[in-house]
Design a protein around this motif. Structure first.
Motif, PDB file in Angstrom:
ATOM      1  N   VAL A 115     -52.781 -14.619  -0.286  1.00 21.60           N
ATOM      2  CA  VAL A 115     -51.415 -14.247  -0.661  1.00 21.60           C
ATOM      3  C   VAL A 115     -51.324 -14.095  -2.175  1.00 21.60           C
ATOM      4  CG1 VAL A 115     -48.985 -14.882  -0.567  1.00 21.60           C
ATOM      5  CG2 VAL A 115     -50.480 -15.411   1.373  1.00 21.60           C
ATOM      6  N   ALA A 116     -51.860 -15.078  -2.900  1.00 25.12           N
ATOM      7  CA  ALA A 116     -51.809 -15.022  -4.364  1.00 25.12           C
ATOM      8  C   ALA A 116     -52.541 -13.786  -4.882  1.00 25.12           C
ATOM      9  CB  ALA A 116     -52.423 -16.284  -4.956  1.00 25.12           C
ATOM     10  N   GLN A 117     -53.716 -13.509  -4.327  1.00 24.96           N
ATOM     11  CA  GLN A 117     -54.470 -12.350  -4.781  1.00 24.96           C
ATOM     12  C   GLN A 117     -53.791 -11.036  -4.399  1.00 24.96           C
ATOM     13  OE1 GLN A 117     -57.498 -11.667  -6.672  1.00 24.96           O
ATOM     14  NE2 GLN A 117     -56.631 -13.595  -7.426  1.00 24.96           N
ATOM     15  N   SER A 118     -53.001 -11.053  -3.337  1.00 24.35           N
ATOM     16  CA  SER A 118     -52.235  -9.854  -2.983  1.00 24.35           C
ATOM     17  C   SER A 118     -51.179  -9.577  -4.051  1.00 24.35           C
ATOM     18  CB  SER A 118     -51.581 -10.023  -1.611  1.00 24.35           C
ATOM     19  OG  SER A 118     -52.565 -10.065  -0.594  1.00 24.35           O
ATOM     20  N   PHE A 119     -50.583 -10.636  -4.593  1.00 24.04           N
ATOM     21  CA  PHE A 119     -49.637 -10.455  -5.701  1.00 24.04           C
ATOM     22  C   PHE A 119     -50.358  -9.907  -6.935  1.00 24.04           C
ATOM     23  CE2 PHE A 119     -46.714 -13.011  -3.227  1.00 24.04           C
ATOM     24  CZ  PHE A 119     -45.472 -12.519  -3.615  1.00 24.04           C
ATOM     25  N   VAL A 120     -51.577 -10.382  -7.180  1.00 30.83           N
ATOM     26  CA  VAL A 120     -52.353  -9.870  -8.301  1.00 30.83           C
ATOM     27  C   VAL A 120     -52.661  -8.386  -8.087  1.00 30.83           C
ATOM     28  CG1 VAL A 120     -54.558 -10.023  -9.525  1.00 30.83           C
ATOM     29  CG2 VAL A 120     -53.361 -12.122  -8.846  1.00 30.83           C
ATOM     30  N   LYS A 121     -53.076  -8.029  -6.869  1.00 30.85           N
ATOM     31  CA  LYS A 121     -53.354  -6.627  -6.547  1.00 30.85           C
ATOM     32  C   LYS A 121     -52.107  -5.772  -6.751  1.00 30.85           C
ATOM     33  CE  LYS A 121     -57.624  -6.810  -4.670  1.00 30.85           C
ATOM     34  NZ  LYS A 121     -58.770  -6.027  -5.189  1.00 30.85           N
ATOM     35  N   MET A 122     -50.980  -6.284  -6.265  1.00 28.48           N
ATOM     36  CA  MET A 122     -49.726  -5.543  -6.426  1.00 28.48           C
ATOM     37  C   MET A 122     -49.402  -5.330  -7.904  1.00 28.48           C
ATOM     38  SD  MET A 122     -48.273  -4.817  -3.459  1.00 28.48           S
ATOM     39  CE  MET A 122     -46.505  -4.844  -3.698  1.00 28.48           C
ATOM     40  N   GLY A 123     -49.661  -6.381  -8.696  1.00 29.92           N
ATOM     41  CA  GLY A 123     -49.436  -6.256 -10.134  1.00 29.92           C
ATOM     42  C   GLY A 123     -50.268  -5.143 -10.733  1.00 29.92           C
ATOM     43  N   ASP A 124     -51.523  -5.039 -10.296  1.00 25.85           N
ATOM     44  CA  ASP A 124     -52.393  -3.969 -10.785  1.00 25.85           C
ATOM     45  C   ASP A 124     -51.868  -2.594 -10.380  1.00 25.85           C
ATOM     46  OD1 ASP A 124     -54.130  -5.744 -11.960  1.00 25.85           O
ATOM     47  OD2 ASP A 124     -55.552  -5.770 -10.288  1.00 25.85           O
ATOM     48  N   TYR A 125     -51.417  -2.487  -9.124  1.00 23.96           N
ATOM     49  CA  TYR A 125     -50.916  -1.194  -8.652  1.00 23.96           C
ATOM     50  C   TYR A 125     -49.638  -0.788  -9.388  1.00 23.96           C
ATOM     51  CZ  TYR A 125     -54.265  -0.728  -4.821  1.00 23.96           C
ATOM     52  OH  TYR A 125     -55.415  -0.561  -4.089  1.00 23.96           O
ATOM     53  N   TYR A 126     -48.739  -1.729  -9.601  1.00 26.10           N
ATOM     54  CA  TYR A 126     -47.495  -1.384 -10.288  1.00 26.10           C
ATOM     55  C   TYR A 126     -47.727  -1.063 -11.764  1.00 26.10           C
ATOM     56  CZ  TYR A 126     -44.024  -2.107  -6.642  1.00 26.10           C
ATOM     57  OH  TYR A 126     -43.248  -1.968  -5.511  1.00 26.10           O
ATOM     58  N   ARG A 127     -48.786  -1.623 -12.333  1.00 31.44           N
ATOM     59  CA  ARG A 127     -49.064  -1.338 -13.746  1.00 31.44           C
ATOM     60  C   ARG A 127     -49.380   0.137 -13.944  1.00 31.44           C
ATOM     61  NH1 ARG A 127     -53.864  -1.618 -16.435  1.00 31.44           N
ATOM     62  NH2 ARG A 127     -54.844  -2.684 -14.670  1.00 31.44           N
ATOM     63  N   LYS A 128     -50.103   0.727 -12.983  1.00 34.90           N
ATOM     64  CA  LYS A 128     -50.478   2.139 -13.102  1.00 34.90           C
ATOM     65  C   LYS A 128     -49.652   3.054 -12.217  1.00 34.90           C
ATOM     66  CE  LYS A 128     -55.311   0.984 -14.137  1.00 34.90           C
ATOM     67  NZ  LYS A 128     -56.728   1.140 -13.707  1.00 34.90           N
ATOM     68  N   GLY A 129     -49.002   2.470 -11.199  1.00 31.01           N
ATOM     69  CA  GLY A 129     -48.271   3.278 -10.239  1.00 31.01           C
ATOM     70  C   GLY A 129     -49.198   3.759  -9.129  1.00 31.01           C
ATOM     71  N   VAL A 130     -48.593   4.107  -8.001  1.00 32.54           N
ATOM     72  CA  VAL A 130     -49.353   4.637  -6.857  1.00 32.54           C
ATOM     73  C   VAL A 130     -48.668   5.939  -6.435  1.00 32.54           C
ATOM     74  CG1 VAL A 130     -50.361   4.112  -4.607  1.00 32.54           C
ATOM     75  CG2 VAL A 130     -49.723   2.234  -6.143  1.00 32.54           C
ATOM     76  N   PRO A 131     -49.000   7.063  -7.077  1.00 32.91           N
ATOM     77  CA  PRO A 131     -48.320   8.330  -6.795  1.00 32.91           C
ATOM     78  C   PRO A 131     -48.323   8.710  -5.316  1.00 32.91           C
ATOM     79  CG  PRO A 131     -49.706   8.527  -8.743  1.00 32.91           C
ATOM     80  CD  PRO A 131     -50.021   7.203  -8.129  1.00 32.91           C
ATOM     81  N   ASP A 132     -49.454   8.475  -4.624  1.00 33.03           N
ATOM     82  CA  ASP A 132     -49.532   8.861  -3.210  1.00 33.03           C
ATOM     83  C   ASP A 132     -48.569   8.078  -2.335  1.00 33.03           C
ATOM     84  OD1 ASP A 132     -51.490  10.631  -3.885  1.00 33.03           O
ATOM     85  OD2 ASP A 132     -53.165   9.412  -3.172  1.00 33.03           O
ATOM     86  N   ALA A 133     -48.136   6.905  -2.809  1.00 33.86           N
ATOM     87  CA  ALA A 133     -47.188   6.089  -2.053  1.00 33.86           C
ATOM     88  C   ALA A 133     -45.778   6.205  -2.626  1.00 33.86           C
ATOM     89  CB  ALA A 133     -47.626   4.626  -2.057  1.00 33.86           C
ATOM     90  N   GLY A 134     -45.616   7.082  -3.613  1.00 35.48           N
ATOM     91  CA  GLY A 134     -44.315   7.256  -4.234  1.00 35.48           C
ATOM     92  C   GLY A 134     -43.911   6.066  -5.096  1.00 35.48           C
TER      93      GLY A 134
END
Length: 269
Positions: A115-134
């Motif tokens: 769970v904690a690492q999923s938050f870390v992953k999410m942080g990485d994705y939000y830092r750059k954005g995920v255009p394919d997911a809008g």
């Protein structure tokens, strides 16, 4: 006459997956991430005769049943393109599902690391954005997700990353003291890169922190041992060699002895 239920390879794989999830839970020395890796190895076609399609179907069924370990495995597969086509949007979706459904899970629970690492992953994705997911880039949300993993879950990797953010002008505000605090939290949990950065900071001194060469070298020595054989070894050794080359001989000896006496504290990490 009552018909026997249909039985397929995919359903067998699902059963194996679920049993692994249950079997892994009581083993305290094994993290949920390790259990997810065991699940992958057990269902690997070469090891158990389960086809790639059945393996994927088993994970999807387990994920649909709400198993975070299956969601984690799928997320990492789509993130890295392991056995499936790389798909950041799908990876983001699985990590987001874990984070959203288990944000208030017990911080020391069996699956807390995932769970904690999923938050870390999410942080990485939000830092750059995920255009394919809008999903547009959102640095503030990225920081908030990392801070939740670092504070609520006490995740060492998140704490290390927060420590680095306090050294960046575009991070959480340049504050060496706050950086040292967060790096220390991660270092004391055995995070080797946090140990290296904290050691370098203490050895050289930084604004608000007087140089402490023996303690700094101690952390650098610990980091050298814990990072040995990993992809991080080169950068850790560079910091240690640079500090050792200018340290006093007695300081090097004292730091090495101190590191040796403290090292057993990290044996379980």
């Amino acid at each position: 006459m009552r018909k026997a239920p249909a039985f397929s390879l995919a359903s067998a794989a699902t059963g194996i997956a679920m049993s692994i999830l249950l079997m892994a839970a009581p083993v305290q020395a094994q993290t949920a991430a390790d259990a997810a890796l065991d699940l992958a190895n057990m269902l690997d076609g070469a090891g158990g005769g389960v086809s790639g399609d059945a393996y994927l179907s088993a994970l999807e069924n387990a994920a649909a049943a709400g198993q975070p370990m299956a969601m984690w495995q799928l997320g990492t597969m789509y993130e890295n393109g392991e056995g499936v086509a790389k798909d950041p949007a799908k990876a983001f979706g699985y990590f987001a599902q874990i984070a959203n459904q288990h944000a208030d899970a017990a911080p020391r629970g069996v699956e807390s690391d995932i769970v904690a690492q999923s938050f870390v992953k999410m942080g990485d994705y939000y830092r750059k954005g995920v255009p394919d997911a809008g999903i547009p880039a959102d640095v503030q949300r990225s920081h908030a997700l990392l801070l939740h993993a670092a504070t609520y879950f006490g995740d060492a990797d998140a704490q290390y990353r927060v420590g680095l953010l306090y050294l960046q002008d575009d991070g959480l505000g340049n504050s060496p003291l706050q950086s040292a605090r967060w790096l220390s939290l991660a270092a004391r949990k055995g995070h080797c890169l946090a140990q290296a950065r904290l050691g370098d900071m203490l050895f050289n001194g930084i604004e608000g922190i007087e140089a402490q060469p023996i303690e700094g070298l101690m952390w650098l020595n610990l980091s050298h041992d814990r990072c040995r054989g990993t992809s991080d070894q080169a950068q850790v050794d560079e910091l240690l060699n640079r500090a050792s080359s200018i340290a006093q001989p007695q300081d090097r000896a004292d730091a090495a002895a101190l590191a040796q006496s403290i090292a057993p504290q990290f044996a379980d990490f």
